[in-house]
Write a protein that holds these residues in place. Structure first.
Motif, PDB file in Angstrom:
ATOM      1  N   ALA A 102      -9.322 -12.358  -9.780  1.00 22.71           N
ATOM      2  CA  ALA A 102      -7.888 -12.414  -8.984  1.00 22.71           C
ATOM      3  C   ALA A 102      -7.252 -13.659  -7.498  1.00 22.71           C
ATOM      4  O   ALA A 102      -6.939 -12.615  -6.547  1.00 22.71           O
ATOM      5  CB  ALA A 102      -8.169 -11.134  -8.100  1.00 22.71           C
ATOM      6  N   ALA A 103      -7.797 -14.589  -7.753  1.00 27.63           N
ATOM      7  CA  ALA A 103      -7.647 -14.672  -6.856  1.00 27.63           C
ATOM      8  C   ALA A 103      -6.913 -16.254  -7.247  1.00 27.63           C
ATOM      9  O   ALA A 103      -6.563 -16.475  -8.541  1.00 27.63           O
ATOM     10  CB  ALA A 103      -8.936 -16.586  -6.113  1.00 27.63           C
ATOM     11  N   ARG A 104      -5.730 -16.504  -5.948  1.00 30.99           N
ATOM     12  CA  ARG A 104      -4.900 -17.213  -6.843  1.00 30.99           C
ATOM     13  C   ARG A 104      -4.869 -19.053  -7.308  1.00 30.99           C
ATOM     14  O   ARG A 104      -4.328 -19.349  -7.860  1.00 30.99           O
ATOM     15  CB  ARG A 104      -3.568 -17.387  -6.203  1.00 30.99           C
ATOM     16  CG  ARG A 104      -3.437 -15.811  -5.776  1.00 30.99           C
ATOM     17  CD  ARG A 104      -1.059 -16.451  -4.308  1.00 30.99           C
ATOM     18  NE  ARG A 104      -0.599 -15.287  -4.100  1.00 30.99           N
ATOM     19  CZ  ARG A 104      -0.862 -14.383  -3.382  1.00 30.99           C
ATOM     20  NH1 ARG A 104      -2.007 -14.577  -2.469  1.00 30.99           N
ATOM     21  NH2 ARG A 104       0.374 -13.006  -3.314  1.00 30.99           N
ATOM     22  N   ARG A 117      -6.088  -8.416  -9.926  1.00 30.55           N
ATOM     23  CA  ARG A 117      -5.613  -7.143  -8.915  1.00 30.55           C
ATOM     24  C   ARG A 117      -5.199  -5.587  -8.411  1.00 30.55           C
ATOM     25  O   ARG A 117      -5.520  -4.608  -7.652  1.00 30.55           O
ATOM     26  CB  ARG A 117      -3.781  -8.103  -7.783  1.00 30.55           C
ATOM     27  CG  ARG A 117      -4.530  -8.888  -7.376  1.00 30.55           C
ATOM     28  CD  ARG A 117      -5.619  -8.959  -5.974  1.00 30.55           C
ATOM     29  NE  ARG A 117      -5.949  -9.986  -5.386  1.00 30.55           N
ATOM     30  CZ  ARG A 117      -6.381 -10.473  -4.107  1.00 30.55           C
ATOM     31  NH1 ARG A 117      -6.486  -9.468  -3.376  1.00 30.55           N
ATOM     32  NH2 ARG A 117      -6.006 -11.765  -3.695  1.00 30.55           N
ATOM     33  N   ALA A 118      -4.846  -5.082  -9.375  1.00 27.67           N
ATOM     34  CA  ALA A 118      -4.204  -3.877 -10.260  1.00 27.67           C
ATOM     35  C   ALA A 118      -5.359  -2.964  -9.748  1.00 27.67           C
ATOM     36  O   ALA A 118      -5.569  -1.702  -9.912  1.00 27.67           O
ATOM     37  CB  ALA A 118      -3.242  -3.661 -11.426  1.00 27.67           C
ATOM     38  N   PHE A 161     -12.405  -9.029  -1.002  1.00 25.69           N
ATOM     39  CA  PHE A 161     -13.073 -10.056  -0.130  1.00 25.69           C
ATOM     40  C   PHE A 161     -13.806 -10.720  -0.895  1.00 25.69           C
ATOM     41  O   PHE A 161     -13.060 -12.377  -0.355  1.00 25.69           O
ATOM     42  CB  PHE A 161     -14.090  -9.235   0.791  1.00 25.69           C
ATOM     43  CG  PHE A 161     -13.688  -7.934   1.601  1.00 25.69           C
ATOM     44  CD1 PHE A 161     -13.116  -8.495   2.340  1.00 25.69           C
ATOM     45  CD2 PHE A 161     -14.584  -7.139   1.841  1.00 25.69           C
ATOM     46  CE1 PHE A 161     -12.190  -7.639   3.758  1.00 25.69           C
ATOM     47  CE2 PHE A 161     -13.701  -5.949   2.915  1.00 25.69           C
ATOM     48  CZ  PHE A 161     -12.854  -6.798   3.328  1.00 25.69           C
ATOM     49  N   PHE A 162     -14.144 -10.848  -2.367  1.00 24.12           N
ATOM     50  CA  PHE A 162     -14.760 -12.801  -2.533  1.00 24.12           C
ATOM     51  C   PHE A 162     -13.215 -13.395  -2.942  1.00 24.12           C
ATOM     52  O   PHE A 162     -13.071 -14.200  -2.494  1.00 24.12           O
ATOM     53  CB  PHE A 162     -15.271 -12.416  -3.543  1.00 24.12           C
ATOM     54  CG  PHE A 162     -16.779 -11.608  -3.936  1.00 24.12           C
ATOM     55  CD1 PHE A 162     -17.357 -11.261  -2.179  1.00 24.12           C
ATOM     56  CD2 PHE A 162     -17.382 -11.675  -4.967  1.00 24.12           C
ATOM     57  CE1 PHE A 162     -18.591 -11.201  -2.701  1.00 24.12           C
ATOM     58  CE2 PHE A 162     -19.015 -11.414  -4.564  1.00 24.12           C
ATOM     59  CZ  PHE A 162     -19.191 -11.708  -3.579  1.00 24.12           C
ATOM     60  N   ALA A 163     -12.071 -13.040  -3.403  1.00 19.16           N
ATOM     61  CA  ALA A 163     -10.948 -13.116  -3.743  1.00 19.16           C
ATOM     62  C   ALA A 163     -10.432 -13.823  -2.266  1.00 19.16           C
ATOM     63  O   ALA A 163     -10.122 -14.745  -3.330  1.00 19.16           O
ATOM     64  CB  ALA A 163      -9.975 -11.852  -4.756  1.00 19.16           C
ATOM     65  N   GLU A 164     -10.044 -12.886  -2.053  1.00 19.01           N
ATOM     66  CA  GLU A 164      -9.830 -13.973  -0.186  1.00 19.01           C
ATOM     67  C   GLU A 164     -10.483 -14.989  -0.303  1.00 19.01           C
ATOM     68  O   GLU A 164      -9.943 -16.057   0.677  1.00 19.01           O
ATOM     69  CB  GLU A 164      -9.402 -12.778   0.339  1.00 19.01           C
ATOM     70  CG  GLU A 164      -8.515 -11.881   0.051  1.00 19.01           C
ATOM     71  CD  GLU A 164      -8.167 -10.859   0.934  1.00 19.01           C
ATOM     72  OE1 GLU A 164      -9.211 -10.866   2.584  1.00 19.01           O
ATOM     73  OE2 GLU A 164      -7.537  -9.287   1.477  1.00 19.01           O
ATOM     74  N   ASP A 202     -22.110 -12.506   2.967  1.00 14.61           N
ATOM     75  CA  ASP A 202     -22.206 -11.558   4.959  1.00 14.61           C
ATOM     76  C   ASP A 202     -21.371 -10.294   4.029  1.00 14.61           C
ATOM     77  O   ASP A 202     -21.719  -9.622   4.420  1.00 14.61           O
ATOM     78  CB  ASP A 202     -21.262 -12.383   5.560  1.00 14.61           C
ATOM     79  CG  ASP A 202     -21.658 -12.533   6.527  1.00 14.61           C
ATOM     80  OD1 ASP A 202     -22.713 -12.726   6.489  1.00 14.61           O
ATOM     81  OD2 ASP A 202     -20.992 -13.287   7.175  1.00 14.61           O
ATOM     82  N   THR A 203     -20.509 -10.399   3.122  1.00 11.53           N
ATOM     83  CA  THR A 203     -19.697  -8.982   2.763  1.00 11.53           C
ATOM     84  C   THR A 203     -20.577  -8.827   1.304  1.00 11.53           C
ATOM     85  O   THR A 203     -20.496  -7.109   1.271  1.00 11.53           O
ATOM     86  CB  THR A 203     -18.728  -9.936   1.519  1.00 11.53           C
ATOM     87  OG1 THR A 203     -17.618 -10.733   2.382  1.00 11.53           O
ATOM     88  CG2 THR A 203     -17.929  -8.706   0.742  1.00 11.53           C
TER      89      THR A 203
END
Length: 268
Positions: A102-104, A117-118, A161-164, A202-203
């Motif tokens: 899900a990360a670009r 992402r969906a 959050f991991f993907a971002e 942290d997440t």
């Protein structure tokens, strides 16, 4: 020199227009908030006035708390803690590989990216209680459906959050690893994870703290834990026991938050 005042005036005009746009946006937000409050009855003083006698009656029945069944609550409290730990571990195990898709900067292609992402959006959109009902129907009563409900729902948030975090890594180590002939898995372990590990930890800790609180209410649908005892006391109108159980939950939540703070400080 004649151009200086005109440039200064243009700058003031742009600044004034920007201030006007910000003011209009703030005003619109305030109007929307007031409308929402009015629609939900938050601005109706009669509703609060009518509720006051019931609040006094309920308070008199809840205090003093009744801890006579405390021994029977120890195991459900432990089950709730175990549900939060196991559910968070399950969520992290699923979220990390899903976040890479899900990360670009790590996804194989746009189709995988969109699908991942969906899926994360779908998992976030289903509340834990609904998932709890589904898993109770699938695997029966007890702590297991609670673990599955907490874990699968958490994937939606943890994976996002991991993907971002992965998308914001420094690209230079990744480029260097690829130039050195590293495989995609080696790039992940040697160029990406070392950069994002503190954010991931942290997440995970914050989500564990949330999952403990979420696990306490899953007993309402038969998913075990202290929530089951709380709902049982509410059903028989034992409000003194309800207040005692809530105090026990408060103590446990405080302990979990304290442990989370210690873990975060240790990771700094």
């Amino acid at each position: 020199m004649s151009g200086v005042p005109s440039a200064y005036e243009a700058l003031l005009a742009r600044d004034g227009a920007a201030r006007l746009r910000r003011g209009a946006a703030v005003l619109m937000i305030i109007v929307l908030i007031v409308i929402a409050m009015a629609l939900t009855g938050l601005l109706d003083p009669r509703r609060f006035a009518d509720a006051w006698p019931a609040v006094k009656q309920l308070s008199s029945e809840m205090f003093p708390p009744d801890f006579r069944r405390f021994d029977a609550w120890i195991r459900p409290l432990a089950d709730t803690l175990a549900m939060s730990v196991a559910g968070t571990a399950l969520a992290v195990a699923i979220s990390l590989p899903l976040a890479l898709f899900a990360a670009r900067n790590t996804t194989p292609n746009q189709i995988v990216y969109r699908a991942s992402r969906a899926l994360l959006n779908l998992l976030r959109s289903i509340p834990e209680l609904i998932m709890g009902i589904i898993f109770v129907a699938m695997v029966g009563f007890g702590a297991l459906p609670g673990v599955l409900a907490v874990g699968i729902h958490s994937v939606g948030m943890i994976g996002k959050f991991f993907a971002e975090s992965i998308e914001h890594v420094d690209p230079k180590p990744i480029e260097a690893a690829r130039a050195a002939g590293a495989s995609p898995l080696q790039v992940v372990f040697h160029a990406i994870l070392p950069q994002v590990l503190p954010q991931l930890a942290d997440t995970t800790i914050y989500r564990w703290e949330y999952n403990f609180r979420a696990s306490t209410v899953l007993g309402a649908v038969g998913a075990g834990g202290i929530g089951f005892e709380l709902i049982a006391a509410l059903r028989v109108l034992e409000y003194a026991q309800v207040s005692a159980i809530l105090i026990c939950i408060l103590v446990c939540v405080t302990m979990v938050d304290g442990i989370g703070d210690l873990m975060r400080n240790h990771l700094k």
